[in-house]
Design an enzyme around this catalytic site. Structure first.
Site, PDB file in Angstrom:
ATOM      1  N   ASN A   1       0.858  -1.196   0.000  1.00 49.36           N
ATOM      2  CA  ASN A   1       0.000   0.000   0.000  1.00 49.36           C
ATOM      3  C   ASN A   1       0.890   1.241   0.000  1.00 49.36           C
ATOM      4  O   ASN A   1       2.111   1.130  -0.071  1.00 49.36           O
ATOM      5  CB  ASN A   1      -0.931  -0.026   1.223  1.00 49.36           C
ATOM      6  CG  ASN A   1      -0.141  -0.137   2.502  1.00 49.36           C
ATOM      7  OD1 ASN A   1       0.625   0.755   2.848  1.00 49.36           O
ATOM      8  ND2 ASN A   1      -0.294  -1.254   3.206  1.00 49.36           N
TER       9      ASN A   1
ATOM     10  N   ASP B   1      -4.000  -6.786   4.881  1.00 47.31           N
ATOM     11  CA  ASP B   1      -4.949  -7.701   5.525  1.00 47.31           C
ATOM     12  C   ASP B   1      -4.872  -9.101   4.920  1.00 47.31           C
ATOM     13  O   ASP B   1      -5.232 -10.075   5.564  1.00 47.31           O
ATOM     14  CB  ASP B   1      -6.372  -7.155   5.371  1.00 47.31           C
ATOM     15  CG  ASP B   1      -6.605  -5.976   6.307  1.00 47.31           C
ATOM     16  OD1 ASP B   1      -6.143  -6.053   7.458  1.00 47.31           O
ATOM     17  OD2 ASP B   1      -7.212  -4.983   5.877  1.00 47.31           O
TER      18      ASP B   1
HETATM   19  O1  PMT Z   1       3.113   5.952   6.572  1.00 51.63           O
HETATM   20  P1  PMT Z   1       2.498   7.267   6.111  1.00 51.63           P
HETATM   21  O2  PMT Z   1       2.661   7.485   4.631  1.00 51.63           O
HETATM   22  O3  PMT Z   1       2.947   8.432   6.952  1.00 51.63           O
HETATM   23  O4  PMT Z   1       0.915   7.146   6.323  1.00 51.63           O
HETATM   24  C1  PMT Z   1       0.403   7.006   7.603  1.00 51.63           C
HETATM   25  C2  PMT Z   1      -0.784   6.025   7.631  1.00 51.63           C
HETATM   26  C3  PMT Z   1      -1.945   6.585   6.834  1.00 51.63           C
HETATM   27  C4  PMT Z   1      -0.376   4.666   7.068  1.00 51.63           C
HETATM   28  C5  PMT Z   1      -1.166   5.844   9.149  1.00 51.63           C
HETATM   29  O5  PMT Z   1      -1.443   7.093   9.671  1.00 51.63           O
HETATM   30  C6  PMT Z   1      -2.392   4.928   9.296  1.00 51.63           C
HETATM   31  O6  PMT Z   1      -3.526   5.365   9.258  1.00 51.63           O
HETATM   32  N1  PMT Z   1      -2.173   3.612   9.502  1.00 51.63           N
HETATM   33  C7  PMT Z   1      -3.264   2.626   9.587  1.00 51.63           C
HETATM   34  C8  PMT Z   1      -3.788   2.322   8.209  1.00 51.63           C
HETATM   35  C9  PMT Z   1      -5.079   1.516   8.225  1.00 51.63           C
HETATM   36  O7  PMT Z   1      -6.060   1.870   7.686  1.00 51.63           O
HETATM   37  O8  PMT Z   1      -5.059   0.488   8.883  1.00 51.63           O
HETATM   38  P2  PMT Z   1      -6.315  -0.538   8.997  1.00 51.63           P
HETATM   39  O9  PMT Z   1      -7.634   0.110   9.007  1.00 51.63           O
HETATM   40  O10 PMT Z   1      -6.091  -1.588   8.000  1.00 51.63           O
HETATM   41  O11 PMT Z   1      -6.042  -1.078  10.424  1.00 51.63           O
HETATM   42  C10 PMT Z   1      -6.448  -0.467  11.630  1.00 51.63           C
HETATM   43  C11 PMT Z   1      -5.398  -0.688  12.679  1.00 51.63           C
HETATM   44  O12 PMT Z   1      -5.163  -2.114  12.827  1.00 51.63           O
HETATM   45  C12 PMT Z   1      -4.046  -0.065  12.375  1.00 51.63           C
HETATM   46  O13 PMT Z   1      -3.516   0.441  13.563  1.00 51.63           O
HETATM   47  C13 PMT Z   1      -3.214  -1.240  11.850  1.00 51.63           C
HETATM   48  O14 PMT Z   1      -1.829  -1.068  12.157  1.00 51.63           O
HETATM   49  C14 PMT Z   1      -3.794  -2.420  12.595  1.00 51.63           C
HETATM   50  N2  PMT Z   1      -3.754  -3.690  11.842  1.00 51.63           N
HETATM   51  C15 PMT Z   1      -4.374  -3.805  10.640  1.00 51.63           C
HETATM   52  C16 PMT Z   1      -4.343  -5.015   9.971  1.00 51.63           C
HETATM   53  C17 PMT Z   1      -3.654  -6.106  10.552  1.00 51.63           C
HETATM   54  N3  PMT Z   1      -3.590  -7.256   9.920  1.00 51.63           N
HETATM   55  N4  PMT Z   1      -3.038  -5.944  11.720  1.00 51.63           N
HETATM   56  C18 PMT Z   1      -3.093  -4.763  12.391  1.00 51.63           C
HETATM   57  O15 PMT Z   1      -2.542  -4.636  13.480  1.00 51.63           O
END
Ligand code: PMT
Length: 404
Positions: free
Chosen positions: A212, A281
């Site tokens: 991503n 994911d």
């Molecule tokens: O790195 P940059 O370019 O500065 O950008 C920052 C960012 C946008 C990546 C950051 O600020 C951010 O938002 N990160 C989370 C991105 C996201 O949408 O994650 P998610 O919705 O897929 O997951 C939610 C949370 O669960 C996150 O804290 C993620 O780290 C965690 N997660 C998700 C999937 C997974 N398999 N394990 C996890 O722990």
């Protein structure tokens, strides 16, 4: 409040140099001693006499000067201050400091400063196009990664007649940063913070992967800010183009499964976990051992990766758990759902619909959601500033949690 503190004020050649006179006055009023170093160009914008009059000290600008006590005056000047600030910091001084060029007194003193003992604040000031130039942005990024603090320039009318970002932060704002650094800087002493950053890569074959747009900037900014405030920082990072911040324990990973393992191994002894990483994911069920050849339509079979945050929440003991959410719609509702599902203490919701927020930019616009149901809207600010704000809020809410 700053009685007895020594501040080195470097002035480089920009129109905002007149504001550094006001900064010197504010510092003196707070009880600081202020030693000024001016570049040759700075003297075209403001007179050394003004700075001498305000600070009551000789103003230095040349590497070789009769007033010096020794030939190694640049080393003495670098050892004396409790904090150094360069205001205004031109593209030139930023570039020299980032590249390790020491060809005048200010650049040489900056190079001789030990950042562990003397924080350095840089207050850029320049035309908006210059500030957006990839070389300047790269230099600022390098400097931040090395531990320099960069005072985000403001938007507005610029001296050249253009309008945009590039105005030097106001003297009062700079004074606030200086006070924060000198007085309240180590509020995370003794606290271990584990931060995840960047993307993960899931191999399709030996040359291709699913990933991503995460650049790691948000997570690295958090790591630098926590380190500056005295925390022991563990930074678990997916592949990025960034230099790891100095002084943190850096644990690079590639895949979500690797990130899962490294985080779980480091969970014991951690007080706060901040998951800024954008974890994939899904991963291909079985990556091909050889480069996949073109052959008409192709279907990919994917399997779920472990949800690291969810797993942490089932295993955590005393840790304060902060997640991130990057959303393109229903920001607050989606973030709240993630927070509840993953049993988080706090979630930082990036508003991807807004310019200057989310992936691969130096700024962010977020909402902070807390377990008690409260929400805080945070306007556009640099990821560094936001990191400090997040750390402030963690301290406040973690305090309440520990009291319960
Ligand atoms: O790195 P940059 O370019 O500065 O950008 C920052 C960012 C946008 C990546 C950051 O600020 C951010 O938002 N990160 C989370 C991105 C996201 O949408 O994650 P998610 O919705 O897929 O997951 C939610 C949370 O669960 C996150 O804290 C993620 O780290 C965690 N997660 C998700 C999937 C997974 N398999 N394990 C996890 O722990």
């Amino acid at each position: 409040m700053l009685q007895g503190r020594a501040v080195l004020l470097g002035i480089s050649g920009g129109i905002a140099a007149y504001k550094s006179a006001e900064l010197a006055r504010l510092l003196i009023r707070e009880g600081c001693s202020v030693q000024v170093i001016m570049t040759r160009s700075a003297k075209k914008f403001i007179s050394p006499l003004t700075m001498h009059g305000l600070t009551g000290r000789p103003v230095y600008s040349s590497l070789f000067h009769d007033h010096y006590r020794a030939a190694t005056a640049h080393i003495e000047l670098a050892r004396e201050p409790d904090l150094a600030i360069v205001a205004p910091a031109t593209a030139n001084i930023l570039g020299k400091t980032a590249m390790g060029i020491a060809d005048d007194l200010l650049s040489t003193v900056l190079m001789a400063i030990d950042l562990e003992k003397c924080p350095v604040i840089l207050a850029p000031s320049m035309n908006v196009t210059m500030l957006e130039n990839p070389a300047v942005r790269g230099n600022i990024h390098t400097l931040e990664a090395r531990g320099f603090l960069v005072a985000d320039p403001g938007r507005g009318d610029l001296a050249c007649g253009e309008v945009g970002k590039g105005r030097m932060a106001e003297p009062l704002e700079l004074l606030g940063l200086i006070k924060k650094r000198l007085l309240g800087g180590r509020d995370y002493e003794g606290v271990t913070v584990l931060i995840s950053a960047g993307p993960t890569r899931e191999a399709l074959d030996p040359v291709r992967f699913l990933t991503n747009h995460s650049s790691g900037k948000m997570g690295y900014a958090l790591a630098g800010a926590a380190r500056d405030r005295g925390a022991n920082v563990i930074l678990v990072s997916g592949p990025t183009a960034l230099e790891p911040p100095w002084g943190v324990r850096f644990l690079p990973v590639v895949t979500a499964e690797e990130m899962y393992k490294v985080i779980m191994d480091n969970l014991p002894g951690t007080d706060i976990i901040i998951k800024a990483a954008a974890v994939a994911d899904y991963r291909p069920v079985e990556p091909s051992g050889q480069k996949i050849k073109k052959a008409g339509e192709m279907q990919l079979k994917l399997v779920r990766n472990p949800d690291i945050l969810r797993e942490i929440s089932t295993r955590k003991t005393v840790q304060f758990l902060v997640g991130f959410a990057a959303e393109t719609e229903n920001l607050q509702e989606n973030a709240r759902r993630k927070m509840e599902e993953k049993k988080l203490d706090m979630i930082v919701a990036n508003d991807l619909g807004q310019e200057g927020a989310g992936f691969n930019v130096d700024t962010n616009i977020v909402r902070l959601l807390y377990k008690d149901g409260s929400v805080e809207k945070i306007p556009l600010m640099s990821k560094i500033q936001l990191s400090h704000l997040i750390l402030d809020r963690i301290r406040k809410h973690r305090g309440t949690e520990t009291e319960k």
